[in-house]
Write a protein that holds these residues in place. Structure first.
Motif, PDB file in Angstrom:
ATOM      1  N   PHE A  84      96.827  43.752  89.363  1.00  0.00           N
ATOM      2  CA  PHE A  84      95.696  44.499  90.847  1.00  0.00           C
ATOM      3  C   PHE A  84      94.864  44.020  91.142  1.00  0.00           C
ATOM      4  O   PHE A  84      94.143  44.079  91.947  1.00  0.00           O
ATOM      5  CB  PHE A  84      97.194  44.785  91.613  1.00  0.00           C
ATOM      6  CG  PHE A  84      98.753  43.541  92.729  1.00  0.00           C
ATOM      7  CD1 PHE A  84      98.754  43.101  93.243  1.00  0.00           C
ATOM      8  CD2 PHE A  84      99.724  44.631  91.439  1.00  0.00           C
ATOM      9  CE1 PHE A  84      99.403  42.601  93.596  1.00  0.00           C
ATOM     10  CE2 PHE A  84     101.597  43.703  91.929  1.00  0.00           C
ATOM     11  CZ  PHE A  84     101.214  43.288  93.257  1.00  0.00           C
ATOM     12  N   ALA A 137     103.976  43.901  98.105  1.00  0.00           N
ATOM     13  CA  ALA A 137     103.016  43.049  98.044  1.00  0.00           C
ATOM     14  C   ALA A 137     103.145  41.799  98.677  1.00  0.00           C
ATOM     15  O   ALA A 137     102.926  41.070  99.363  1.00  0.00           O
ATOM     16  CB  ALA A 137     101.849  42.232  96.740  1.00  0.00           C
ATOM     17  N   ILE A 143      97.940  41.800  99.642  1.00  0.00           N
ATOM     18  CA  ILE A 143      97.327  42.042  98.017  1.00  0.00           C
ATOM     19  C   ILE A 143      95.771  43.330  98.295  1.00  0.00           C
ATOM     20  O   ILE A 143      94.789  42.467  98.710  1.00  0.00           O
ATOM     21  CB  ILE A 143      96.855  40.999  97.266  1.00  0.00           C
ATOM     22  CG1 ILE A 143      97.901  40.174  97.309  1.00  0.00           C
ATOM     23  CG2 ILE A 143      96.219  40.770  95.554  1.00  0.00           C
ATOM     24  CD1 ILE A 143      98.762  40.117  96.389  1.00  0.00           C
TER      25      ILE A 143
END
Length: 200
Positions: A84, A137, A143
């Motif tokens: 991420f 997410a 995101i």
């Protein structure tokens, strides 16, 4: 295909990762699996992780990002948080310096769906920063600081992480039956899609 739900998110097990996305006019757009799903994760030891992303645009065109992350877990940092962080950096770089990758910038400017592409040795575990982060997410279509119309997590793994498998997991009999299907077709919505593992 075998389906269920975890944390309010649809989770689909499938024989392959080709997404055939239905359109309003009756046509469909195929979003092929990103090349990261073909990278070796079987006998490398530990939990090797490859991640990238794809984007589907409103006109049905799809884009596979040409860079990918290679990550390994550390004592303090699992692979999913590394992924991420990498996504945030990649998206910011494309957005800020669009001339360096104008194709990617054009897709990120008007996305229809953002697809997280994840291939790792073991299925993502239920640790706080791992599978729950992926599910969040997808559920929130977000995101990091970026909101997307739709977020799909498209995943593959060599084996099931036995102590913390996904809540939705079919029996070996169901897998054997489902492997006979060559393709899965999905209505375009936020979801998790995971290819059946080789082991487990």
């Amino acid at each position: 295909m075998i389906s269920g739900e975890e944390n309010g998110v649809a989770w689909h097990w499938t024989n392959n990762l080709l997404l055939s996305v239905g359109e309003l006019d009756g046509k469909s757009s195929d979003v092929k699996a990103h090349p990261v799903h073909g990278l070796p994760v079987a006998s490398l030891g530990g939990n090797t992780f490859y991640g990238s992303f794809s984007v589907l645009r409103a006109d049905g065109q799809s884009y596979h990002h040409n860079r990918y992350l290679t990550a390994n877990p550390t004592k303090t940092h699992h692979t999913e948080p590394q992924y991420f962080e990498w996504l945030e950096t990649e998206i910011a770089a494309i957005t800020l310096v669009s001339m360096s990758d104008p194709e990617a910038a054009s897709f990120l400017a008007k996305p229809r769906a953002f697809i997280m592409e994840i291939n790792q040795t073991n299925t993502p575990c239920s640790g706080k920063a791992c599978r729950p982060t992926i599910l969040a997410a997808v559920a929130n279509s977000k995101i990091g600081r970026h909101d997307w119309p739709i977020v799909v997590a498209r995943m593959s793994a060599n084996q099931i992480y036995e102590s913390q498998p996904p809540k939705v997991f079919p029996t070996s009999f169901e897998i054997a039956h489902a492997r006979k299907n060559a393709m899965a077709s999905f209505a375009l919505k936020s979801m998790c899609v995971h290819r059946f593992p080789e082991i487990g």
